[in-house]
Write an enzyme that holds these catalytic residues in place. Sequence first.
Site: not given
Length: 410
Positions: A248, A287, A339
């Site tokens: 995460h 994802h 990210d």
Amino acid sequence: MEMKTGFKLETMLVSDNHLPTLLGECLPEQRVYEGLEGVLAGRTAICDIDGDVGALQFRGIDIRELAEHSNYEEVVYLLWTNELPTSNQLWAFKAALAAEREVDAGIYEILRFLSHYMKPMDALRTAVSALASDNPGEDNTSPESRLAKAIYLTAKFPTLVAYYCRESQGKMWVRPDPKLDHAANFLYMMHGRRPTPVEARAMDLTMLVMVEHGFNASTFAARVTASTLSDMGAAITSAMGTLKGPLHGGANQGALEMLFEIGTLDRVEPYIDAALSAKQRILGFGHRIYRKAGDSRVPFIKNMLYQLCAQSGDFHLYELADAVAQTVWEKKRLFANVDFYLAPMLHMLGISVDLLTPFFAMCRIAGWTAHVMEQYANNRLIRPGSLYVGPVGRPYIPLDQREGAIVPNF
Ligand SMILES: CC(C)(COP(=O)(O)OP(=O)(O)OC[C@H]1O[C@@H](n2cnc3c(N)ncnc32)[C@H](O)[C@@H]1OP(=O)(O)O)[C@@H](O)C(=O)NCCC(=O)NCCS
């Protein structure tokens, strides 16, 4: 793991070899959705994501419109109240947030102590827990008091991150400047100088884009905690613990470390080939929701990375990140997620690698609190079932009759 007594903890764990014999067949109506994939675990009016086309809306407004015209404070107001503020409301809201930036001396003391012993995410989770604990006797349950708590936490969290950073680097503490906007003030507290317009815009846009993302793991953790009618501080502490993991929010740190390890363009392909053949997860790629169209947030962050590289006149990190993204797509058909680009973008803003995940938490805290308030407003305990796959009907064997039992030498 060897404990102080010499007792090996492995003797207590079910070995992987036993699992096939424990797994039972499940009836068709008992289908288990591993990782809750495909499960609609609740209703929300905060954020809508259509991963098939890469669309993202906050309270019904497209992220592209918000990114072009809005700012972090306005979007937080929207998330918390369901409405865009008037100019007077926005001015008052910004002032309310700015007035809450300072933190009690006791919390600074806790964080100063922790900064010498703990990694940032652990120290900040503990500090937030201390900061957010409800005072007995206070009204902690009305919508007004919860909104006040959301303002309190969102305003103070950047101060904690900046304080931790400067303290751990042995630098003088820079107090918040109430004249600066939320994002610009954070950069000011971090670096002790006012950000350039490009830096301030990059920080504000990044915080806006990262503020909210539906029922992701940390938000869901916050909602589970809130659903027990525990307090908002406990819910945010749960969310922080969940965000930390490398699958995460911890992925951005791993992504930047990978870029540093690769170093040069000629090393990209061999590095990715080796990682994929070793079946490693490439952090910053893939994802659950955006498998088809790619992460809707990437274009904004990637563009900001480009602009920061242009400001510095050095495009190396941009080109390296792009080459990695291209190679992982060619070899594994995985899109880079937010990210992956967030990490080099924040590096260009002078955020050190160990502060990337705390920074993510700092953006997301307003989204978490929006969900906690929504959960309280229409609460039902979140408590899923599970399919039992262990043995049944085993007799209890008295201790002295257990063959082959390993008796620990305490
Ligand atoms: C985000 C993530 C946890 C989503 O996981 P998920 O929806 O449960 O998908 P799965 O873990 O079931 O992965 C599906 C397949 O893609 C592969 N895969 C997914 N992400 C991958 C990655 N980053 N690197 C390599 N392979 C990956 C898995 O190995 C799996 O392949 P398999 O079916 O051959 O075993 C996953 O993509 C991941 O681990 N990414 C890296 C961590 C990261 O960047 N997290 C931040 C998300 S914003």
